[in-house]
Design an enzyme around this catalytic site. Structure first.
Site, PDB file in Angstrom:
ATOM      1  N   CYS A  84       0.802  -1.232   0.000  1.00 34.45           N
ATOM      2  CA  CYS A  84       0.000   0.000   0.000  1.00 34.45           C
ATOM      3  C   CYS A  84       0.830   1.275   0.000  1.00 34.45           C
ATOM      4  O   CYS A  84       0.873   2.000  -0.990  1.00 34.45           O
ATOM      5  CB  CYS A  84      -0.920   0.007   1.218  1.00 34.45           C
TER       6      CYS A  84
HETATM    7  N1  NAD Z   1      -2.492  -5.812   1.767  1.00 30.53           N
HETATM    8  C1  NAD Z   1      -3.024  -4.790   2.391  1.00 30.53           C
HETATM    9  O1  NAD Z   1      -2.719  -4.534   3.542  1.00 30.53           O
HETATM   10  C2  NAD Z   1      -4.071  -3.897   1.711  1.00 30.53           C
HETATM   11  C3  NAD Z   1      -4.808  -3.021   2.523  1.00 30.53           C
HETATM   12  C4  NAD Z   1      -5.774  -2.222   1.934  1.00 30.53           C
HETATM   13  C5  NAD Z   1      -5.968  -2.278   0.550  1.00 30.53           C
HETATM   14  N2  NAD Z   1      -5.212  -3.107  -0.233  1.00 30.53           N
HETATM   15  C6  NAD Z   1      -5.497  -3.149  -1.672  1.00 30.53           C
HETATM   16  O2  NAD Z   1      -6.287  -4.302  -1.965  1.00 30.53           O
HETATM   17  C7  NAD Z   1      -5.947  -4.829  -3.240  1.00 30.53           C
HETATM   18  C8  NAD Z   1      -5.540  -6.296  -3.114  1.00 30.53           C
HETATM   19  O3  NAD Z   1      -4.359  -6.370  -2.318  1.00 30.53           O
HETATM   20  P1  NAD Z   1      -3.870  -7.698  -1.606  1.00 30.53           P
HETATM   21  O4  NAD Z   1      -2.815  -7.269  -0.641  1.00 30.53           O
HETATM   22  O5  NAD Z   1      -5.024  -8.489  -1.091  1.00 30.53           O
HETATM   23  O6  NAD Z   1      -3.222  -8.478  -2.842  1.00 30.53           O
HETATM   24  P2  NAD Z   1      -2.729 -10.012  -2.869  1.00 30.53           P
HETATM   25  O7  NAD Z   1      -1.644 -10.058  -3.879  1.00 30.53           O
HETATM   26  O8  NAD Z   1      -2.484 -10.503  -1.482  1.00 30.53           O
HETATM   27  O9  NAD Z   1      -3.991 -10.806  -3.416  1.00 30.53           O
HETATM   28  C9  NAD Z   1      -4.535 -10.592  -4.671  1.00 30.53           C
HETATM   29  C10 NAD Z   1      -5.146 -11.900  -5.193  1.00 30.53           C
HETATM   30  O10 NAD Z   1      -5.777 -11.604  -6.440  1.00 30.53           O
HETATM   31  C11 NAD Z   1      -5.577 -12.710  -7.307  1.00 30.53           C
HETATM   32  N3  NAD Z   1      -5.793 -12.270  -8.678  1.00 30.53           N
HETATM   33  C12 NAD Z   1      -4.987 -11.530  -9.462  1.00 30.53           C
HETATM   34  N4  NAD Z   1      -5.579 -11.306 -10.654  1.00 30.53           N
HETATM   35  C13 NAD Z   1      -6.767 -11.927 -10.614  1.00 30.53           C
HETATM   36  C14 NAD Z   1      -7.825 -12.058 -11.552  1.00 30.53           C
HETATM   37  N5  NAD Z   1      -7.764 -11.511 -12.767  1.00 30.53           N
HETATM   38  N6  NAD Z   1      -8.905 -12.763 -11.190  1.00 30.53           N
HETATM   39  C15 NAD Z   1      -8.981 -13.339  -9.972  1.00 30.53           C
HETATM   40  N7  NAD Z   1      -8.011 -13.232  -9.028  1.00 30.53           N
HETATM   41  C16 NAD Z   1      -6.923 -12.538  -9.366  1.00 30.53           C
HETATM   42  C17 NAD Z   1      -4.160 -13.163  -7.002  1.00 30.53           C
HETATM   43  O11 NAD Z   1      -3.949 -14.500  -7.407  1.00 30.53           O
HETATM   44  C18 NAD Z   1      -4.116 -12.996  -5.473  1.00 30.53           C
HETATM   45  O12 NAD Z   1      -4.513 -14.185  -4.806  1.00 30.53           O
HETATM   46  C19 NAD Z   1      -4.867  -3.911  -3.781  1.00 30.53           C
HETATM   47  O13 NAD Z   1      -5.464  -2.908  -4.567  1.00 30.53           O
HETATM   48  C20 NAD Z   1      -4.276  -3.291  -2.537  1.00 30.53           C
HETATM   49  O14 NAD Z   1      -3.698  -2.030  -2.796  1.00 30.53           O
HETATM   50  C21 NAD Z   1      -4.267  -3.949   0.329  1.00 30.53           C
END
Ligand code: NAD
Length: 468
Positions: free
Chosen positions: A299
Site C-alpha cells: 500500500c
Molecule cells: N495488503 C493490504 O494490507 C491492503 C490493505 C488495503 C488495501 N489493499 C489493496 O487491496 C488490493 C488487493 O491487495 P492484496 O494485498 O489483497 O493483494 P494479494 O496479492 O495478497 O492478493 C490478490 C489476489 O488476487 C488474485 N488475482 C490476481 N488477478 C486476478 C484475476 N484476474 N482474477 C482473480 N483473481 C486474481 C491473485 O492471485 C491474489 O490471490 C490492492 O489494490 C491493494 O492495494 C491492500
C-alpha cells in the site's frame, strides 16, 4: 451502525452518473436490499489475498454464502482442503463453511452467475516505470463481463486513483449491453485492512462506500451494513476512491516526516522515539507516527504514486507525495550507513566480510508479508559491499520469490539462539515481531543496530545497542 440506520442517513446525493431506475414493482433493488440485510445473499469475492480472504471470513461470519474466486489454482486447491495461507486468519471458520456448503473456492468465473454481489480485491501494483498497473483490475472486469447478469452489484475494493471505477471498470462491464444503474449496479468501497492488527478485524473497520447512482450506493451500503460495524456513504465513486488514497498519502507523508527528523535528531544526540513518546502525551493536535528502515507492503510505497500519475492529467504536481517518496526511499541506504558507522567506530573494520544477521524479513511486525520489504533491499545493499548476511524471521521460513530480488528467493531463516547471535559482527533489527526474544539478542550480540526501537522493550539493553 447497522444497515437500516445507515441507509436512512443517506443524505448525500451522487455527484454525477446514473441516478438509478424509477422504482416499480419489477425493480430488483428492493429485493436485493432485503437479501443483503437478511444475509441470505450469495456474495463472490474475487482475489483471495491479504484483503480478499479476511473479507471472506467476515462475510462467512455474518452468515452469507460466499464464492471465493482466484486465478491462482494452488491457492484454490489449498482452500478446498481447508488450508488458509494467512496465518492470523482462523482456518476453522473456512473449514466449517466448506463443510456446510457455504463457501465455494473456485477458479471458474462462470460461478459468478450465482452471486448477488461481486467484490473485486485484486492487486494494483506499479509498473517497472512506476506507473499504475491496472491490468489485474481490467482482466477481472473482462472475466466478469460474460457472466454479468441483471441485478448484480459489482464493487471494486482495490486501491486506485479517483476515476478508476467509472473510467476503467464501467466501460468494460457495459460492453455486455447492460447499463450500470439500471441493469446492474456499480460501487467502490476501499479496503482498509491492516494485516496482523488484532485490534481491528475487517468487520470492526468502518467502510467507505460510493456508488454509480443512488441505487448502487444504497445497495452497497446495505451489503456492508450487514457485516461491518459502520458504513460511511459518500457522494460519488470518485470521493470514495479519493478517501482511500488520501489515507495512504497521509501515512506516507507522516512517516517521511519522522524519518527525516530521526536523521537530524540522531546527529544532535536526540532520540526520536523518546521525542515521539513524549509528544504524543499532548491530548490534541499530534498523532504518533514511527520512523523505520523504509516502507514496505502493497500500500504505502505504491498507492500515493497512483495519484501522482493521475495529477499529470490536470497539469498539477503532488510535491508532498514526491518528497515523502524520496525520503522514505532513501531509508534503506541510511540504515546501511548506520551499520557501517557502528562497525567502523566499534571495531575499526568495514562491511567487507562482516557477518550480519538481519532480524525480520516481513515489512511489518507479526505477519509474513515480504512484499516491498526494506529488509530485502538492505540485504542486497549490504552484500553489494561485501557483507555476508543471514536472516531470521519467525513468520518467514524462506525468502519468497519477488520481482525485485529474485536472487534472494529460497534463503532459509536461521535459528535464533545465543550461540548463533554471538557469531555475527552485527545484528540488524529490521522488523519488531513480538515473538522475538530481544533480551537474548542484546545479551549475546556484539553490536545491535535497531531500526524499530525494539530493544527498548527489555531491561538490560546495553551500550552494544545503536538505533538507526
Ligand atoms: N495488503 C493490504 O494490507 C491492503 C490493505 C488495503 C488495501 N489493499 C489493496 O487491496 C488490493 C488487493 O491487495 P492484496 O494485498 O489483497 O493483494 P494479494 O496479492 O495478497 O492478493 C490478490 C489476489 O488476487 C488474485 N488475482 C490476481 N488477478 C486476478 C484475476 N484476474 N482474477 C482473480 N483473481 C486474481 C491473485 O492471485 C491474489 O490471490 C490492492 O489494490 C491493494 O492495494 C491492500
Amino acid at each position: 451502525m447497522g444497515a437500516m440506520e445507515t441507509s436512512e442517513r443517506l443524505l448525500v446525493r451522487p455527484r454525477r452518473g446514473a441516478q438509478g431506475p424509477e422504482r416499480d414493482e419489477s425493480s430488483p433493488v428492493d429485493a436485493l436490499l432485503a437479501r443483503y440485510r437478511e444475509r441470505t445473499a450469495t456474495v463472490a469475492v474475487i482475489g483471495l489475498g491479504y484483503v480478499g480472504l479476511p473479507l471472506v471470513q467476515a462475510l462467512l461470519g455474518a452468515g452469507f454464502k460466499v464464492i471465493g474466486l482466484d486465478i491462482d489454482e494452488e491457492k484454490i486447491a489449498a482452500l478446498k482442503q481447508g488450508e488458509v495461507f494467512i496465518s492470523h486468519l482462523p482456518a476453522q471458520v473456512f473449514a466449517k463453511a466448506l463443510e456446510a456448503d457455504r463457501f465455494t473456492p473456485t477458479t471458474d468465473f462462470r460461478d459468478l452467475h450465482e452471486a448477488d454481489a461481486i467484490l473485486i480485491c485484486v492487486p494494483t501494483p506499479l509498473t517497472g516505470h512506476r506507473e499504475p498497473d491496472l491490468s489485474f483490475v481490467e482482466n477481472t472486469a473482462r472475466s466478469i463481463l460474460p457472466n454479468l447478469r441483471r441485478g448484480q452489484l459489482i464493487i471494486l475494493e482495490s486501491t486506485s486513483y479517483p476515476g478508476t471505477t467509472r473510467d476503467i471498470v464501467k466501460p468494460i462491464l457495459q460492453q455486455s449491453n447492460l447499463l450500470s444503474g439500471k441493469d446492474f449496479f456499480l460501487a467502490y468501497s476501499p479496503e482498509r485492512e491492516d494485516p496482523g492488527n488484532t485490534q481491528f478485524s475487517t468487520k470492526a473497520i468502518p467502510k467507505i462506500v460510493g456508488g454509480d447512482g443512488e441505487d448502487a450506493l444504497r445497495l452497497a451500503d446495505a451489503l456492508y451494513g450487514a457485516f461491518v460495524v459502520e458504513t460511511v456513504p459518500v457522494s460519488s465513486l470518485e470521493a470514495a476512491e479519493a478517501v482511500k488514497i488520501t489515507e495512504n498519502i497521509f501515512r506516507a507523508v507522516n512517516i517521511a516526516l519522522v524519518n527525516e527528523l530521526k536523521m537530524l535528531y540522531a546527529e544532535m544526540g536526540i532520540d526520536m522515539w523518546e521525542v515521539i513518546e513524549a509528544a504524543k502525551t499532548k491530548p490534541f493536535g499530534f498523532m504518533a507516527f514511527y520512523p523505520g528502515p523504509g516502507l514496505g507492503g502493497h500500500c504505502i510505497p505504491i498507492d500515493p504514486f497512483y495519484l501522482t500519475w493521475k495529477s499529470r492529467e490536470y497539469g498539477l504536481t503532488t510535491r508532498f507525495i514526491e518528497l515523502a517518496g524520496e525520503i522514505n526511499a532513501m531509508m534503506p541506504r541510511y540504515v546501511v550507513s548506520r551499520v557501517v558507522d557502528e562497525l567502523n567506530t566499534r571495531t575499526g573494520r568495514g562491511l567487507n566480510k562482516a557477518r550480519i544477521l538481519v532480524i525480520g524479513l516481513a515489512y511489518k511486525k507479526n505477519i509474513a508479508d515480504c512484499r516491498e520489504s526494506p529488509s530485502l533491499k538492505i540485504i542486497e545493499l549490504l552484500e553489494r559491499q561485501g557483507a555476508i548476511c543471514d536472516a531470521h524471521d519467525p513468520f518467514v521460513p524462506a525468502i519468497p520469490r519477488t520481482r525485485e530480488h529474485p536472487n534472494l528467493a529460497g534463503r532459509r531463516s536461521v535459528v535464533l539462539n545465543g550461540e548463533v547471535i554471538s557469531s555475527y559482527d552485527v545484528v540488524l533489527i529490521m522488523t519488531d515481531h513480538d515473538s522475538i526474544d530481544y533480551l537474548l539478542v542484546v545479551k549475546n550480540a556484539r553490536i545491535v543496530v535497531d531500526t524499530r526501537n525494539a530493544c527498548a522493550r527489555v531491561d538490560g539493553a546495553g551500550s552494544n545497542v545503536a538505533k538507526a
